[in-house]
Design a protein around this motif. Sequence first.
Motif, PDB file in Angstrom:
ATOM      1  N   CYS D  66       0.843  -1.200   0.000  1.00  0.00           N
ATOM      2  CA  CYS D  66       0.000   0.000   0.000  1.00  0.00           C
ATOM      3  C   CYS D  66       0.878   1.250   0.000  1.00  0.00           C
ATOM      4  CB  CYS D  66      -0.913  -0.008   1.227  1.00  0.00           C
ATOM      5  SG  CYS D  66      -2.056   1.402   1.271  1.00  0.00           S
ATOM      6  N   THR D  82     -11.434  -1.741  -7.248  1.00  0.00           N
ATOM      7  CA  THR D  82     -10.708  -3.013  -7.230  1.00  0.00           C
ATOM      8  C   THR D  82     -10.630  -3.531  -8.654  1.00  0.00           C
ATOM      9  OG1 THR D  82     -11.600  -3.479  -5.041  1.00  0.00           O
ATOM     10  CG2 THR D  82     -10.668  -5.341  -6.258  1.00  0.00           C
ATOM     11  N   VAL D  85      -6.080  -8.042 -12.131  1.00  0.00           N
ATOM     12  CA  VAL D  85      -4.888  -7.994 -12.972  1.00  0.00           C
ATOM     13  C   VAL D  85      -4.681  -9.386 -13.558  1.00  0.00           C
ATOM     14  CG1 VAL D  85      -2.398  -7.604 -13.023  1.00  0.00           C
ATOM     15  CG2 VAL D  85      -3.849  -6.240 -11.492  1.00  0.00           C
ATOM     16  N   GLN D  93      -4.325 -11.661  -8.746  1.00  0.00           N
ATOM     17  CA  GLN D  93      -3.778 -10.342  -8.411  1.00  0.00           C
ATOM     18  C   GLN D  93      -4.832  -9.261  -8.586  1.00  0.00           C
ATOM     19  OE1 GLN D  93      -0.146 -10.071 -10.863  1.00  0.00           O
ATOM     20  NE2 GLN D  93       1.005 -10.243  -8.956  1.00  0.00           N
ATOM     21  N   TYR D  94      -4.825  -8.338  -7.643  1.00  0.00           N
ATOM     22  CA  TYR D  94      -5.701  -7.168  -7.730  1.00  0.00           C
ATOM     23  C   TYR D  94      -4.894  -5.905  -7.515  1.00  0.00           C
ATOM     24  CZ  TYR D  94      -9.689 -10.322  -7.117  1.00  0.00           C
ATOM     25  OH  TYR D  94     -10.622 -11.315  -7.270  1.00  0.00           O
ATOM     26  N   GLU D  95      -5.363  -4.831  -8.134  1.00  0.00           N
ATOM     27  CA  GLU D  95      -4.856  -3.495  -7.838  1.00  0.00           C
ATOM     28  C   GLU D  95      -5.992  -2.669  -7.267  1.00  0.00           C
ATOM     29  OE1 GLU D  95      -1.353  -3.131 -11.236  1.00  0.00           O
ATOM     30  OE2 GLU D  95      -3.194  -1.962 -11.424  1.00  0.00           O
ATOM     31  N   TYR D  96      -5.661  -1.850  -6.291  1.00  0.00           N
ATOM     32  CA  TYR D  96      -6.669  -1.053  -5.591  1.00  0.00           C
ATOM     33  C   TYR D  96      -6.348   0.431  -5.704  1.00  0.00           C
ATOM     34  CZ  TYR D  96      -6.985  -5.637  -3.408  1.00  0.00           C
ATOM     35  OH  TYR D  96      -7.089  -6.994  -3.197  1.00  0.00           O
ATOM     36  N   THR D  97      -7.383   1.224  -5.917  1.00  0.00           N
ATOM     37  CA  THR D  97      -7.232   2.675  -5.836  1.00  0.00           C
ATOM     38  C   THR D  97      -8.304   3.193  -4.886  1.00  0.00           C
ATOM     39  OG1 THR D  97      -6.494   2.715  -8.126  1.00  0.00           O
ATOM     40  CG2 THR D  97      -7.082   4.822  -7.143  1.00  0.00           C
ATOM     41  N   THR D 109      -3.011   3.812  -3.081  1.00  0.00           N
ATOM     42  CA  THR D 109      -3.056   2.747  -4.081  1.00  0.00           C
ATOM     43  C   THR D 109      -2.429   1.510  -3.452  1.00  0.00           C
ATOM     44  OG1 THR D 109      -0.910   3.378  -4.988  1.00  0.00           O
ATOM     45  CG2 THR D 109      -2.845   4.351  -6.027  1.00  0.00           C
ATOM     46  N   SER D 111      -1.935  -3.181  -3.854  1.00  0.00           N
ATOM     47  CA  SER D 111      -2.055  -4.407  -4.638  1.00  0.00           C
ATOM     48  C   SER D 111      -2.035  -5.606  -3.698  1.00  0.00           C
ATOM     49  CB  SER D 111      -0.889  -4.524  -5.624  1.00  0.00           C
ATOM     50  OG  SER D 111       0.325  -4.565  -4.906  1.00  0.00           O
ATOM     51  N   THR D 113      -1.678 -10.177  -3.865  1.00  0.00           N
ATOM     52  CA  THR D 113      -1.486 -11.413  -4.616  1.00  0.00           C
ATOM     53  C   THR D 113      -1.943 -12.579  -3.756  1.00  0.00           C
ATOM     54  OG1 THR D 113       0.469 -10.454  -5.649  1.00  0.00           O
ATOM     55  CG2 THR D 113       0.200 -12.838  -5.850  1.00  0.00           C
TER      56      THR D 113
END
Lengths: 144, 144, 144, 144
Positions: D66, D82, D85, D93-97, D109, D111, D113
């Motif tokens: 983070c 969310t 990826v 895998q995810y990316e977060y904003t 931001t 991520s 795994t």
Amino acid sequence: MKKRDLVTKTLIQVRFSEVDSMGIVWHGNYIKYFEDGREEFGNKFGINYLDFRNRGILIPIVKIGCDYKRPLIYGDFAVVETRFVNCEAAKIQYEYTLSHHKTHEIVATGSSTQVFLNLNRELLLDFPPFFLEWKKRNGLIAGH
Amino acid sequence: MKKRDLVTKTLIQVRFSEVDSMGIVWHGNYIKYFEDGREEFGNKFGINYLDFRNRGILIPIVKIGCDYKRPLIYGDFAVVETRFVNCEAAKIQYEYTLSHHKTHEIVATGSSTQVFLNLNRELLLDFPPFFLEWKKRNGLIAGH
Amino acid sequence: MKKRDLVTKTLIQVRFSEVDSMGIVWHGNYIKYFEDGREEFGNKFGINYLDFRNRGILIPIVKIGCDYKRPLIYGDFAVVETRFVNCEAAKIQYEYTLSHHKTHEIVATGSSTQVFLNLNRELLLDFPPFFLEWKKRNGLIAGH
Amino acid sequence: MKKRDLVTKTLIQVRFSEVDSMGIVWHGNYIKYFEDGREEFGNKFGINYLDFRNRGILIPIVKIGCDYKRPLIYGDFAVVETRFVNCEAAKIQYEYTLSHHKTHEIVATGSSTQVFLNLNRELLLDFPPFFLEWKKRNGLIAGH
């Protein structure tokens, strides 16, 4: 000048409330374990939250990361090793290694970065004098 | 004067991190659910933490209780009913009823008591004027 | 038969993450402190969560209460005294006293009640044999 | 085949208990916000914790990160975006904003795994068939 080894070891006991429905410590709780380690480091070496706060400086976390290797279960004891990382920018960085107390197997590794803010929450681009002195005393600044 | 029904209903979704190794919500998290209800009540009726804080008054919890009737599991939705209890002493009291969203079965009941402190953390033995007005406006004081 | 004093004392250090925006420990965290005390009691006297779980018995909390007397702040140390309450019904009851480590001033008192369930989550109306034996060994059942 | 945009937006309201003594959300709570986002994604797209668990697969987090950009304070609303990826290894895998609800300013931001384990907690090196099908249905595997 003799350099101290800037590291602490903090014993952690897994609490019942920290274990999730898979029977292992919920991953978000490792962030708390790292903080336990960082606080013990700050207390031991005189750079804890209040040492800064009393000089009008806030030290919020701006980056955190954790790699999970093995699970911890209810009743486990673990050790957080908190190591100060000497960086040239106006930041405080730590690296963490979480290990099983008995087997010494690595459970997780992680890192954190903090910056310096004044009480108006404005970023300080230089080391606060108090922290600069601390770094000198600990042989962390070349030429001193 | 028409009395408003001083009650709110707050929808709760059980989070993964709130479930313990028995597969049910860890009992300490109900205190958080009650707070969710209390905050919605405070926001709706104009007596939240900041409404007091901005007038120099702190409202710490001095008593809490919870009776657990049925478990909540991961994925469950529940409703917190937060009901204002009119008491004559200089306190704020709420009663909570937590129910399954679908079945309406009662999951837990509880209560909380808050007192009034000034910013020196000294106990106020009388209702703050702001709160006294609020009680009058809501028909909670006899003769008004 | 000599009765053991069924009480434990558990040292607590307030974590940064447990303190709220009023600068004091958030009230819900006391439930965790009580659990820390209850777990130490269970470990010391052989009646912890796993001692029951391994015999097919769950011991969920069905009632909890806390009275808050004084605040705890960041950095404080406190002691949870956990005392077993001998009750005749098929329940486990504890009383908790949380005190400042240095001043011994009482910070909070509380209590908890647990019941016995089998693995189908059905309530057991009698003491499980394992626990009955434990009570006898500790002189908690008249005539033994 | 039309590709769905594999993203969800989850509204978060900062709870009183999530704010620390600096008056801002304690950094560890962002991990919980990311989980809130990940769960909504999993529910919406059919790949939540239970969808895997019911097929004998555990999906523990093995890496989290983070970056904190701006603080959140009590009462703030924020949105977790969310985003799935698509990676070729046997991972999720995810990316977060995380953004302020009103101003749309980015708050953080991050991520995560996850890997696949069977119920003996052994690592699965290939995608579980259920998840492979899911990827195909969503146009995430070339040639399909």
